[in-house]
Scaffold this motif. Structure first.
Motif, mmCIF file in Angstrom:
data_model
loop_
_atom_site.group_PDB
_atom_site.id
_atom_site.type_symbol
_atom_site.label_atom_id
_atom_site.label_comp_id
_atom_site.label_asym_id
_atom_site.label_seq_id
_atom_site.Cartn_x
_atom_site.Cartn_y
_atom_site.Cartn_z
ATOM 1 N N GLU A 100 68.655 63.306 21.621
ATOM 2 C CA GLU A 100 67.251 63.662 21.824
ATOM 3 C C GLU A 100 66.899 63.645 23.306
ATOM 4 O O GLU A 100 66.241 64.554 23.812
ATOM 5 C CB GLU A 100 66.329 62.710 21.050
ATOM 6 C CG GLU A 100 66.424 62.852 19.552
ATOM 7 C CD GLU A 100 67.575 62.063 18.913
ATOM 8 O OE1 GLU A 100 68.305 61.339 19.641
ATOM 9 O OE2 GLU A 100 67.760 62.175 17.701
ATOM 10 N N LYS A 101 67.341 62.596 24.011
ATOM 11 C CA LYS A 101 67.085 62.511 25.451
ATOM 12 C C LYS A 101 67.821 63.616 26.195
ATOM 13 O O LYS A 101 67.273 64.235 27.110
ATOM 14 C CB LYS A 101 67.533 61.151 25.992
ATOM 15 C CG LYS A 101 66.676 59.996 25.555
ATOM 16 C CD LYS A 101 67.224 58.708 26.137
ATOM 17 C CE LYS A 101 66.516 57.485 25.607
ATOM 18 N NZ LYS A 101 67.108 56.245 26.137
ATOM 19 N N VAL A 102 69.072 63.855 25.816
ATOM 20 C CA VAL A 102 69.863 64.897 26.479
ATOM 21 C C VAL A 102 69.214 66.261 26.270
ATOM 22 O O VAL A 102 69.106 67.056 27.204
ATOM 23 C CB VAL A 102 71.322 64.894 25.959
ATOM 24 C CG1 VAL A 102 72.063 66.136 26.381
ATOM 25 C CG2 VAL A 102 72.053 63.666 26.432
ATOM 26 N N THR A 103 68.773 66.534 25.053
ATOM 27 C CA THR A 103 68.158 67.834 24.761
ATOM 28 C C THR A 103 66.892 68.035 25.584
ATOM 29 O O THR A 103 66.715 69.081 26.223
ATOM 30 C CB THR A 103 67.854 67.957 23.255
ATOM 31 O OG1 THR A 103 69.073 67.824 22.517
ATOM 32 C CG2 THR A 103 67.216 69.291 22.934
ATOM 33 N N GLY A 104 66.017 67.056 25.601
ATOM 34 C CA GLY A 104 64.790 67.167 26.387
ATOM 35 C C GLY A 104 65.054 67.295 27.876
ATOM 36 O O GLY A 104 64.471 68.146 28.557
ATOM 37 N N TRP A 105 65.955 66.447 28.390
ATOM 38 C CA TRP A 105 66.277 66.481 29.814
ATOM 39 C C TRP A 105 66.884 67.834 30.193
ATOM 40 O O TRP A 105 66.531 68.414 31.222
ATOM 41 C CB TRP A 105 67.234 65.339 30.149
ATOM 42 C CG TRP A 105 67.446 65.145 31.602
ATOM 43 C CD1 TRP A 105 68.416 65.731 32.379
ATOM 44 C CD2 TRP A 105 66.689 64.333 32.497
ATOM 45 N NE1 TRP A 105 68.296 65.332 33.675
ATOM 46 C CE2 TRP A 105 67.240 64.473 33.772
ATOM 47 C CE3 TRP A 105 65.585 63.501 32.313
ATOM 48 C CZ2 TRP A 105 66.738 63.805 34.871
ATOM 49 C CZ3 TRP A 105 65.089 62.841 33.415
ATOM 50 C CH2 TRP A 105 65.659 62.995 34.677
ATOM 51 N N ALA A 106 67.790 68.350 29.372
ATOM 52 C CA ALA A 106 68.448 69.618 29.684
ATOM 53 C C ALA A 106 67.480 70.790 29.587
ATOM 54 O O ALA A 106 67.579 71.734 30.384
ATOM 55 C CB ALA A 106 69.648 69.830 28.764
ATOM 56 N N LEU A 107 66.552 70.765 28.637
ATOM 57 C CA LEU A 107 65.568 71.844 28.553
ATOM 58 C C LEU A 107 64.700 71.907 29.808
ATOM 59 O O LEU A 107 64.481 72.985 30.375
ATOM 60 C CB LEU A 107 64.687 71.666 27.315
ATOM 61 C CG LEU A 107 65.313 72.029 25.971
ATOM 62 C CD1 LEU A 107 64.425 71.566 24.824
ATOM 63 C CD2 LEU A 107 65.580 73.515 25.876
ATOM 64 N N VAL A 108 64.235 70.767 30.268
ATOM 65 C CA VAL A 108 63.395 70.737 31.474
ATOM 66 C C VAL A 108 64.232 71.067 32.712
ATOM 67 O O VAL A 108 63.787 71.810 33.590
ATOM 68 C CB VAL A 108 62.677 69.380 31.615
ATOM 69 C CG1 VAL A 108 61.917 69.292 32.928
ATOM 70 C CG2 VAL A 108 61.727 69.169 30.450
ATOM 71 N N THR A 109 65.447 70.550 32.772
ATOM 72 C CA THR A 109 66.333 70.852 33.908
ATOM 73 C C THR A 109 66.615 72.347 33.985
ATOM 74 O O THR A 109 66.583 72.939 35.069
ATOM 75 C CB THR A 109 67.657 70.068 33.789
ATOM 76 O OG1 THR A 109 67.363 68.673 33.808
ATOM 77 C CG2 THR A 109 68.609 70.399 34.922
ATOM 78 N N GLY A 110 66.883 72.964 32.851
ATOM 79 C CA GLY A 110 67.111 74.411 32.833
ATOM 80 C C GLY A 110 65.896 75.177 33.317
ATOM 81 O O GLY A 110 66.019 76.158 34.054
ATOM 82 N N SER A 111 64.707 74.729 32.928
ATOM 83 C CA SER A 111 63.471 75.372 33.375
ATOM 84 C C SER A 111 63.316 75.272 34.887
ATOM 85 O O SER A 111 62.936 76.242 35.552
ATOM 86 C CB SER A 111 62.279 74.718 32.669
ATOM 87 O OG SER A 111 61.069 75.156 33.210
ATOM 88 N N VAL A 112 63.617 74.106 35.435
ATOM 89 C CA VAL A 112 63.522 73.915 36.886
ATOM 90 C C VAL A 112 64.554 74.790 37.601
ATOM 91 O O VAL A 112 64.258 75.417 38.624
ATOM 92 C CB VAL A 112 63.676 72.427 37.268
ATOM 93 C CG1 VAL A 112 63.834 72.248 38.762
ATOM 94 C CG2 VAL A 112 62.494 71.631 36.752
ATOM 95 N N CYS A 113 65.761 74.851 37.067
ATOM 96 C CA CYS A 113 66.808 75.690 37.672
ATOM 97 C C CYS A 113 66.407 77.160 37.653
ATOM 98 O O CYS A 113 66.625 77.877 38.633
ATOM 99 C CB CYS A 113 68.136 75.500 36.946
ATOM 100 S SG CYS A 113 68.927 73.914 37.241
ATOM 101 N N LEU A 114 65.829 77.610 36.554
ATOM 102 C CA LEU A 114 65.379 79.004 36.477
ATOM 103 C C LEU A 114 64.280 79.283 37.495
ATOM 104 O O LEU A 114 64.258 80.336 38.130
ATOM 105 C CB LEU A 114 64.894 79.319 35.066
ATOM 106 C CG LEU A 114 65.988 79.423 34.009
ATOM 107 C CD1 LEU A 114 65.369 79.431 32.613
ATOM 108 C CD2 LEU A 114 66.847 80.642 34.229
ATOM 109 N N ALA A 115 63.360 78.343 37.661
ATOM 110 C CA ALA A 115 62.272 78.524 38.624
ATOM 111 C C ALA A 115 62.773 78.480 40.062
ATOM 112 O O ALA A 115 62.212 79.141 40.937
ATOM 113 C CB ALA A 115 61.199 77.466 38.419
#
Length: 150
Positions: A47-62
């Motif tokens: 759960e933590k990995v999924t949330g962290w990776a979703l936000v990290t991916g969003s930051v990387c895309l931005a």
């Protein structure tokens, strides 16, 4: 949505000033540390990995540039697999939901798999728009405002 990876701004932040590229690097490195089992960075459940990776991916895309290329490269793998399998186009939202369920649903022995699925899903959530994109962009903006990267 901001896609700046150029000069830092936001001189009144309490963490100091950094760019979205710096934020993406720190978040991706923390994700790697957490997935590998760091004694300091506790990202120890799917759960933590999924949330962290979703936000990290969003930051990387931005952040754009090579950071965007990393996430779109990871995200292109499941899309290619689906299109080569003969299934019809799932659409961005269908792929986002499927990849998020793949990260969050099964019992994983290694946390690297949910991290990769969620990083790929972040691209599709942003592409699909709607509530998922709003949530990820809100998280990215909140993190960016800590250091003036947003």
């Amino acid at each position: 949505m901001l896609t700046l990876s150029a000069p830092a701004f936001g001189h009144s932040s309490w963490l100091g000033s950094f760019t979205l590229s710096g934020l993406a690097a720190c978040m991706l490195f923390a994700l790697v540390l957490g997935v590998r089992g760091s004694d300091r960075v506790k990202i120890d459940s799917k759960e933590k990995v999924t949330g962290w990776a979703l936000v990290t991916g969003s930051v990387c895309l931005a952040a754009g540039g090579n950071w965007r290329d990393i996430i779109t490269g990871i995200g292109s793998i499941p899309n290619t697999a689906v299109s080569q399998s003969g299934f019809n186009n799932w659409g961005a939202a269908g792929m986002a939901i499927f990849l998020t369920l793949a990260a969050w649903g099964p019992k994983w022995k290694k946390l690297r798999w949910p991290a990769l699925f969620a990083l790929a899903a972040s691209m599709y959530w942003i592409e699909a728009g709607g509530v998922g994109a709003v949530l990820l962009n809100s998280a990215r903006l909140a993190l960016g405002n800590l250091g003036g990267a947003g």
